[in-house]
Design a protein around this motif. Structure first.
Motif, PDB file in Angstrom:
ATOM      1  N   ARG A 116      47.612  32.457  52.882  1.00  0.00           N
ATOM      2  CA  ARG A 116      47.497  31.697  51.650  1.00  0.00           C
ATOM      3  C   ARG A 116      46.130  31.907  50.999  1.00  0.00           C
ATOM      4  N   ARG A 117      45.084  31.857  51.801  1.00  0.00           N
ATOM      5  CA  ARG A 117      43.743  32.022  51.250  1.00  0.00           C
ATOM      6  C   ARG A 117      43.523  33.444  50.731  1.00  0.00           C
ATOM      7  N   CYS A 118      44.030  34.425  51.447  1.00  0.00           N
ATOM      8  CA  CYS A 118      43.913  35.807  50.970  1.00  0.00           C
ATOM      9  C   CYS A 118      44.635  35.974  49.637  1.00  0.00           C
ATOM     10  N   ARG A 119      45.786  35.362  49.516  1.00  0.00           N
ATOM     11  CA  ARG A 119      46.554  35.458  48.271  1.00  0.00           C
ATOM     12  C   ARG A 119      45.798  34.782  47.128  1.00  0.00           C
ATOM     13  N   GLN A 120      45.198  33.630  47.400  1.00  0.00           N
ATOM     14  CA  GLN A 120      44.445  32.917  46.356  1.00  0.00           C
ATOM     15  C   GLN A 120      43.252  33.739  45.875  1.00  0.00           C
ATOM     16  N   VAL A 121      42.518  34.353  46.803  1.00  0.00           N
ATOM     17  CA  VAL A 121      41.362  35.161  46.416  1.00  0.00           C
ATOM     18  C   VAL A 121      41.809  36.391  45.637  1.00  0.00           C
ATOM     19  N   ARG A 122      42.912  37.012  46.057  1.00  0.00           N
ATOM     20  CA  ARG A 122      43.425  38.176  45.328  1.00  0.00           C
ATOM     21  C   ARG A 122      43.754  37.792  43.885  1.00  0.00           C
ATOM     22  N   GLU A 123      44.409  36.656  43.704  1.00  0.00           N
ATOM     23  CA  GLU A 123      44.764  36.215  42.349  1.00  0.00           C
ATOM     24  C   GLU A 123      43.517  35.870  41.544  1.00  0.00           C
ATOM     25  N   ARG A 124      42.532  35.298  42.201  1.00  0.00           N
ATOM     26  CA  ARG A 124      41.296  34.955  41.496  1.00  0.00           C
ATOM     27  C   ARG A 124      40.555  36.210  41.053  1.00  0.00           C
ATOM     28  N   MET A 125      40.473  37.203  41.923  1.00  0.00           N
ATOM     29  CA  MET A 125      39.746  38.416  41.579  1.00  0.00           C
ATOM     30  C   MET A 125      40.484  39.255  40.548  1.00  0.00           C
ATOM     31  N   ALA A 126      41.788  39.070  40.428  1.00  0.00           N
ATOM     32  CA  ALA A 126      42.541  39.804  39.402  1.00  0.00           C
ATOM     33  C   ALA A 126      42.058  39.434  38.007  1.00  0.00           C
ATOM     34  N   GLY A 127      41.477  38.250  37.858  1.00  0.00           N
ATOM     35  CA  GLY A 127      40.969  37.817  36.567  1.00  0.00           C
ATOM     36  C   GLY A 127      39.480  38.046  36.390  1.00  0.00           C
ATOM     37  N   GLU A 128      38.829  38.702  37.354  1.00  0.00           N
ATOM     38  CA  GLU A 128      37.393  38.956  37.282  1.00  0.00           C
ATOM     39  C   GLU A 128      37.129  40.441  37.087  1.00  0.00           C
ATOM     40  N   ASP A 129      36.068  40.773  36.392  1.00  0.00           N
ATOM     41  CA  ASP A 129      35.639  42.159  36.218  1.00  0.00           C
ATOM     42  C   ASP A 129      34.123  42.180  36.308  1.00  0.00           C
ATOM     43  N   GLY A 130      33.630  42.396  37.526  1.00  0.00           N
ATOM     44  CA  GLY A 130      32.193  42.344  37.742  1.00  0.00           C
ATOM     45  C   GLY A 130      31.427  43.400  36.982  1.00  0.00           C
ATOM     46  N   VAL A 131      32.003  44.587  36.845  1.00  0.00           N
ATOM     47  CA  VAL A 131      31.318  45.669  36.131  1.00  0.00           C
ATOM     48  C   VAL A 131      31.202  45.330  34.644  1.00  0.00           C
ATOM     49  N   SER A 132      32.298  44.865  34.045  1.00  0.00           N
ATOM     50  CA  SER A 132      32.264  44.507  32.623  1.00  0.00           C
ATOM     51  C   SER A 132      31.306  43.347  32.374  1.00  0.00           C
ATOM     52  N   SER A 133      31.322  42.353  33.254  1.00  0.00           N
ATOM     53  CA  SER A 133      30.429  41.205  33.098  1.00  0.00           C
ATOM     54  C   SER A 133      28.971  41.631  33.188  1.00  0.00           C
ATOM     55  N   ALA A 134      28.669  42.536  34.142  1.00  0.00           N
ATOM     56  CA  ALA A 134      27.289  43.027  34.272  1.00  0.00           C
ATOM     57  C   ALA A 134      26.873  43.804  33.028  1.00  0.00           C
ATOM     58  N   CYS A 135      27.783  44.598  32.478  1.00  0.00           N
ATOM     59  CA  CYS A 135      27.459  45.373  31.271  1.00  0.00           C
ATOM     60  C   CYS A 135      27.239  44.451  30.068  1.00  0.00           C
ATOM     61  N   ASP A 136      27.955  43.328  30.018  1.00  0.00           N
ATOM     62  CA  ASP A 136      27.691  42.346  28.966  1.00  0.00           C
ATOM     63  C   ASP A 136      26.249  41.858  29.045  1.00  0.00           C
ATOM     64  N   ARG A 137      25.763  41.611  30.251  1.00  0.00           N
ATOM     65  CA  ARG A 137      24.392  41.136  30.445  1.00  0.00           C
ATOM     66  C   ARG A 137      23.390  42.225  30.078  1.00  0.00           C
ATOM     67  N   ILE A 138      23.716  43.469  30.426  1.00  0.00           N
ATOM     68  CA  ILE A 138      22.840  44.587  30.084  1.00  0.00           C
ATOM     69  C   ILE A 138      22.732  44.724  28.566  1.00  0.00           C
ATOM     70  N   GLU A 139      23.857  44.632  27.876  1.00  0.00           N
ATOM     71  CA  GLU A 139      23.835  44.726  26.416  1.00  0.00           C
ATOM     72  C   GLU A 139      23.081  43.557  25.788  1.00  0.00           C
ATOM     73  N   ALA A 140      23.160  42.396  26.408  1.00  0.00           N
ATOM     74  CA  ALA A 140      22.403  41.251  25.897  1.00  0.00           C
ATOM     75  C   ALA A 140      20.902  41.502  26.001  1.00  0.00           C
ATOM     76  N   MET A 141      20.478  42.184  27.088  1.00  0.00           N
ATOM     77  CA  MET A 141      19.065  42.548  27.217  1.00  0.00           C
ATOM     78  C   MET A 141      18.674  43.554  26.140  1.00  0.00           C
ATOM     79  N   LEU A 142      19.547  44.490  25.841  1.00  0.00           N
ATOM     80  CA  LEU A 142      19.257  45.502  24.820  1.00  0.00           C
ATOM     81  C   LEU A 142      19.050  44.861  23.449  1.00  0.00           C
ATOM     82  N   THR A 143      19.962  43.966  23.095  1.00  0.00           N
ATOM     83  CA  THR A 143      19.890  43.360  21.769  1.00  0.00           C
ATOM     84  C   THR A 143      18.796  42.314  21.709  1.00  0.00           C
ATOM     85  N   GLY A 144      18.486  41.699  22.879  1.00  0.00           N
ATOM     86  CA  GLY A 144      17.453  40.670  22.882  1.00  0.00           C
ATOM     87  C   GLY A 144      16.050  41.245  22.900  1.00  0.00           C
TER      88      GLY A 144
END
Length: 416
Positions: free
Chosen positions: A388-416
């Motif tokens: 059950r816990r493995c299934r919950q984490v799998r479903e949670r990570m399906a909605g996460e994108d660590g690379v895209s989120s990190a790139c959002d932060r990188i772009e914020a540094m560029l524009t800031g």
């Protein structure tokens, strides 16, 4: 914008930074990656311009250092071997200095030359830490390698031991060559590496808050993202026809890996073969290095140099591995139970986090025998709660994108 990426280390250090490069190029930025020479092929295949650090021979020598995979001595061996790459990184960034004005450098934890360049040249730098072990906290100190009872100690005691490691293990190995380079550049000495290596501007922590909760004494410039799932940037993007055929033939197999950089995995894979026979299960042994896997494998057990875990693990029963953060993240994303046999560095801390979340178990290398491992695996695979816990984490990570989120932060540094 032009973004210079620097990654020093093995696959677990380089692939997350390479993944950032791929996404930043997709977003229209100019990118070049500096990393150890053996990673040139992966970068070229991903379409990321590459600058090699060191040589393939030097990288191989470093990976074969006998003490590198020792729970206590490994840390000193690792930092003691960084001086050449640190100097090369600094000089490469210094040569690019005019092009770097108004641009950004994004560097992995061990890219110490980038941190020097920030101080000497005034470069805009983001430090990227891929594992919770690298974030200090008195409130939730990570589990250090080589201390068998550390998990039973109060957090403040573990933090105190970490400061002791700075003074007696990391400092004597890393600081003399680092400070010699700094002296030649008219910079003052570094007193404590694990504090200094963080960029004062921004630190990206590439793991989610449900895996390592933020603490009140974390660096104020630190921001968490999700895990980077980067296995398809490795040696193959899809499963081989042979592996597809094996997976289609019978029950889900056990998958074994001890990391891409490990050169002392013979005992692990011999035990893996015996474990498959003991449990009557099929097995897949993943190892890119020659001489690690027994030459004569029984029926139902095969050796594959590489396979993307995101394609393999959803069709597997369990993953047995060393505990590297990238491998842990792949098992979590696939919802696959994991048995961790830690070696050094962050492996013990990752194993404890997986155990605490109810997503797997661990065994020490000494206790990793077919009988003991079979009991742990039987318990994991029979547990509805683990499933059950493995299934919950799998479903949670399906909605996460660590690379895209990190790139959002990188772009914020560029524009800031």
């Amino acid at each position: 914008m032009q973004i210079h990426l620097v990654a020093v280390g093995s696959h677990g250090d380089v692939l997350p930074i390479l993944a950032l490069g791929v996404e930043l190029i997709r977003r229209g930025h100019g990118v070049v990656l500096a990393a150890p020479a053996p990673f040139e092929g992966l970068a070229r295949r991903a379409g990321v311009p590459f600058h090699g650090l060191g040589t393939r021979a030097a990288y191989e020598r470093a990976m074969r250092e006998p003490d590198l995979w020792h729970p206590r001595r490994g840390v000193g061996t690792l930092f003691g071997g960084l001086s050449d790459l640190t100097e090369q990184t600094y000089h490469w960034l210094a040569q690019q200095h005019r092009r770097l004005r108004g641009s950004l450098v994004v560097a992995s934890s061990l890219s110490l030359g980038a941190r020097i360049a920030q101080e000497k040249l005034g470069l805009n730098l983001i430090t990227v830490h891929a594992m919770p072990l690298l974030v200090e906290s008195r409130h939730a100190a990570p589990l250090l390698p080589g201390l068998g009872l550390a998990g039973l100690m109060p957090s403040r005691v573990r933090h105190w031991l970490g400061r002791g490691a700075d003074r007696y293990l990391i400092g004597p190995a890393a600081l003399p060559p680092l400070n010699a380079l700094r002296a030649r550049l008219d910079l003052g000495p570094v007193r404590r590496l694990r504090y200094w290596w963080n960029s004062p501007s921004r630190v990206l922590l590439m793991f989610p808050d449900w895996f390592a909760a933020p603490q009140p004494d974390w660096l104020p410039q630190a921001v968490q993202t999700g895990f980077p799932i980067v296995d398809r940037l490795g040696d193959a993007q899809t499963l081989s026809p042979e592996l597809e055929s094996v997976l289609a033939e019978g029950s889900p197999p056990l998958v074994f890996t001890y990391g891409s950089a490990m050169r002392k995995a013979q005992r692990f894979f011999s035990t893996a073969v015996a474990l498959c026979e003991h449990m009557g299960r099929r097995g897949i042994l993943l190892s890119p290095q020659d001489g690690q896997v027994p030459p004569d494998l029984p029926a139902g057990v095969i050796h594959v140099p590489y396979a993307p875990l995101s394609a393999l693990l959803p069709r597997s029963a369990a993953l047995i591995h060393h505990g590297g953060i990238g491998t842990v993240a792949q098992a979590l994303a696939a919802g696959t139970p994991q048995l961790i046999v830690p070696v050094a560095f962050d492996h013990f801390d990752e194993a404890e986090r997986v155990r605490r979340l109810g997503l797997g178990a661990s065994l020490s290398r000494r206790r990793f025998t077919p009988a003991r491992a079979a009991r742990r695996l039987d318990s994991l695979l029979a547990s509805p709660e683990v499933a059950r816990r493995c299934r919950q984490v799998r479903e949670r990570m399906a909605g996460e994108d660590g690379v895209s989120s990190a790139c959002d932060r990188i772009e914020a540094m560029l524009t800031g």
